[in-house]
Design an enzyme around this catalytic site. Structure first.
Site, PDB file in Angstrom:
ATOM      1  N   TYR A  92       0.838  -1.194   0.000  1.00  0.00           N
ATOM      2  CA  TYR A  92       0.000   0.000   0.000  1.00  0.00           C
ATOM      3  C   TYR A  92       0.874   1.247   0.000  1.00  0.00           C
ATOM      4  O   TYR A  92       2.062   1.211   0.360  1.00  0.00           O
ATOM      5  CB  TYR A  92      -0.935   0.020   1.212  1.00  0.00           C
ATOM      6  CG  TYR A  92      -0.213   0.142   2.544  1.00  0.00           C
ATOM      7  CD1 TYR A  92       0.053   1.393   3.099  1.00  0.00           C
ATOM      8  CD2 TYR A  92       0.209  -0.985   3.252  1.00  0.00           C
ATOM      9  CE1 TYR A  92       0.703   1.515   4.317  1.00  0.00           C
ATOM     10  CE2 TYR A  92       0.858  -0.880   4.463  1.00  0.00           C
ATOM     11  CZ  TYR A  92       1.102   0.371   4.999  1.00  0.00           C
ATOM     12  OH  TYR A  92       1.758   0.495   6.196  1.00  0.00           O
ATOM     13  N   CYS A  93       0.280   2.371  -0.425  1.00  0.00           N
ATOM     14  CA  CYS A  93       0.950   3.674  -0.386  1.00  0.00           C
ATOM     15  C   CYS A  93      -0.143   4.737  -0.219  1.00  0.00           C
ATOM     16  O   CYS A  93      -1.289   4.410   0.082  1.00  0.00           O
ATOM     17  CB  CYS A  93       1.770   3.916  -1.648  1.00  0.00           C
ATOM     18  SG  CYS A  93       0.808   3.879  -3.179  1.00  0.00           S
ATOM     19  N   THR A  94       0.185   5.993  -0.417  1.00  0.00           N
ATOM     20  CA  THR A  94      -0.771   7.070  -0.141  1.00  0.00           C
ATOM     21  C   THR A  94      -1.990   7.015  -1.050  1.00  0.00           C
ATOM     22  O   THR A  94      -3.129   7.002  -0.586  1.00  0.00           O
ATOM     23  CB  THR A  94      -0.090   8.440  -0.286  1.00  0.00           C
ATOM     24  OG1 THR A  94       1.107   8.452   0.486  1.00  0.00           O
ATOM     25  CG2 THR A  94      -1.005   9.556   0.191  1.00  0.00           C
ATOM     26  N   ILE A  99      -4.079   4.524   0.856  1.00  0.00           N
ATOM     27  CA  ILE A  99      -4.509   4.813   2.226  1.00  0.00           C
ATOM     28  C   ILE A  99      -5.656   5.816   2.231  1.00  0.00           C
ATOM     29  O   ILE A  99      -6.578   5.719   3.042  1.00  0.00           O
ATOM     30  CB  ILE A  99      -3.327   5.370   3.043  1.00  0.00           C
ATOM     31  CG1 ILE A  99      -2.155   4.399   3.023  1.00  0.00           C
ATOM     32  CG2 ILE A  99      -3.742   5.657   4.485  1.00  0.00           C
ATOM     33  CD1 ILE A  99      -0.847   5.008   3.482  1.00  0.00           C
TER      34      ILE A  99
END
Length: 464
Positions: free
Chosen positions: A320-322, A349
């Site tokens: 996952y990332c932003t 996220i």
């Protein structure tokens, strides 16, 4: 009220953002007849003087004027009339003047990307859409601000190219700072561009690059192979599986303030370091456990020890990332290295915090974002962190109490890594900002003007 306030006051009292950033014209200097009264103080029976500063919407109730210089090249002011909060609990979504921020990206086979730059930039300028967009052979990545109608026109124009249809989009709320800068204040904050949102809220910038998100490996293509998308509502089940290794592909200054429960933190300082971290951690195809005995004997003891500590490829990986763009590209990289089951959080996220209630969430802390909110919590509400303009990292209230903290210059996370020369340059930049309300001002490209020179210049002008 004096416009030049001490940096300590600006940080401690959270004055209205327009005052902090020096965005109000001199005609608004009479908004607070009592300069000793903190501007965040709400009217009470003990402080009746504050009542004139707040409308029902808790915003300054007098009109403001903002420069349009960054869009038109002129300095003619335009009136910005504050919105009055409606008693109707439903937001006025049909208001054509409401601003929206939309971040978007799409990986695509786009070798002629440069041809889109000029018409796209001209359209954004014509519609007064601000923000920034990156074009590369692998696709498009951007974040723009404008009215809903103008933003939708820009997005429709982009998707008129069949290769760019189906943009992955995230809409974010518009802060007062973003709104003011969108209306015409260039460089009123030294906030730098980030990897997920390569923009500055003053004008539109359309850049040509080799990658839309920099992994340092243009050959890695999510167009050819990519992991499996996981909806935010299904994410908890996946990462709770004991066979799943959860990896946060963001940078260490982002993971420091929040991450998913149990996630592995690579402690990278830039996304381009992720491939090296993977090589160091796992026995990849053609390396590590696949080495011949002769090769192992020829290697030194340090190499042997390093190889023996490498992990076998996990059964499944969830990343996952932003906003989703980095983990999407990272999933393509892992698949090219022999990983079999690779998943990534769709929408990142931000989408998770928007859709998953806090009571059901496995997210811990706050999420760093590359705009003036600095960090967000569940529901995409603005978080508690501020930004160090010296290193562009998030800082807490405790960080700002440390002796290494100097507004606009350093914080505990960058103080020891900066030379005295770098600190002095940052102080000069901060002086320019405090004197002129922008970075650069009349002294841009020159040695900073001394206070004595400013006084003499003002005296000579007043004598004319």
């Amino acid at each position: 009220m004096q416009m030049r306030r001490s940096s300590a006051f600006m940080i401690r009292y959270r004055s209205p953002p327009l005052l902090i950033l020096g965005m109000l014209s001199s005609s608004t200097s009479n908004l607070n007849p009592n300069p000793k009264l903190p501007l965040t103080m709400k009217p009470t029976s003990q402080n009746p003087q504050a009542s004139h500063l707040f409308s029902n919407s808790n915003r300054i109730s007098q009109p403001m004027t903002l420069s349009t210089r960054c869009f038109t090249g002129s300095s003619d002011p335009i009136p910005i009339v504050p919105k009055i909060q409606s008693t109707d609990p439903k937001p006025e979504l049909d208001d054509p003047n409401l601003l929206v921020v939309v971040s978007f990206y799409k990986f695509a086979d786009f070798p002629d990307h440069a041809e889109l730059r000029k018409p796209l930039k001209e359209l954004c300028q014509e519609l007064r859409v601000s923000g920034g967009i990156i074009l590369a052979p692998e696709g498009i990545n951007g974040s723009i601000c404008g009215t809903r109608a103008t933003v939708e026109r820009v997005l429709a124009f982009i998707q008129s190219d069949n290769r760019l249809k189906g943009l992955r989009q995230i809409e974010s709320p518009v802060s007062p700072e973003e709104e003011a800068i969108h209306h015409g204040h260039s460089s009123s904050s030294p906030l730098a561009a980030g990897e997920d949102a390569p923009f500055r809220w003053d004008h539109v910038r359309v850049k040509l690059k080799t990658e839309i998100v920099t992994l340092g490996m243009p050959s890695v293509s999510p167009v050819e192979k990519v992991g499996k998308y996981v909806k935010p509502r299904e994410w908890n089940t996946l990462i709770s599986d004991p066979d799943t290794v959860v990896i946060d592909v963001r940078n260490n200054y982002e993971t420091r303030i929040g991450k998913f429960k149990g996630a592995v933190d690579p402690f990278t300082t830039a996304f381009r370091e992720f491939p090296s971290w993977v090589d160091d951690q796992f026995q990849l195809e053609g390396t590590g456990g696949n080495q011949s005995e002769l090769e192992i004997k020829d290697s030194n003891e340090i190499t042997k020890e390093a190889e023996s500590t490498k992990k076998k490829l996990p059964k499944q990986v969830a990343m996952y990332c932003t906003g989703g763009i980095r983990c999407e590209k990272a999933s393509s990289f892992l698949l090219s290295k022999g990983f079999k089951e690779v998943y990534h959080l769709e929408g990142g996220i931000l989408k998770y915090l928007e859709e998953v209630p806090k009571t059901e969430s496995l997210w811990e802390g706050e999420c760093f974002v590359f705009d003036k909110r600095v960090s967000v919590e569940h529901g995409l509400e603005q978080g508690t962190f501020k930004l160090c303009y010296g290193c562009k990292q998030p800082v807490s209230d405790a960080d700002m109490e440390a002796h290494e903290w100097e507004y606009g210059v350093t914080c505990p996370h960058c103080y020891s890594s900066k030379s005295e020369e770098e600190k002095e340059r940052a102080r000069a930049r901060q002086r320019q900002f405090e004197n002129w309300g922008i970075i650069g001002g009349p002294d841009k490209g020159r040695r900073p003007t001394s206070k004595a020179d400013i006084v003499n210049k003002n005296f000579s002008q007043s004598s004319v």
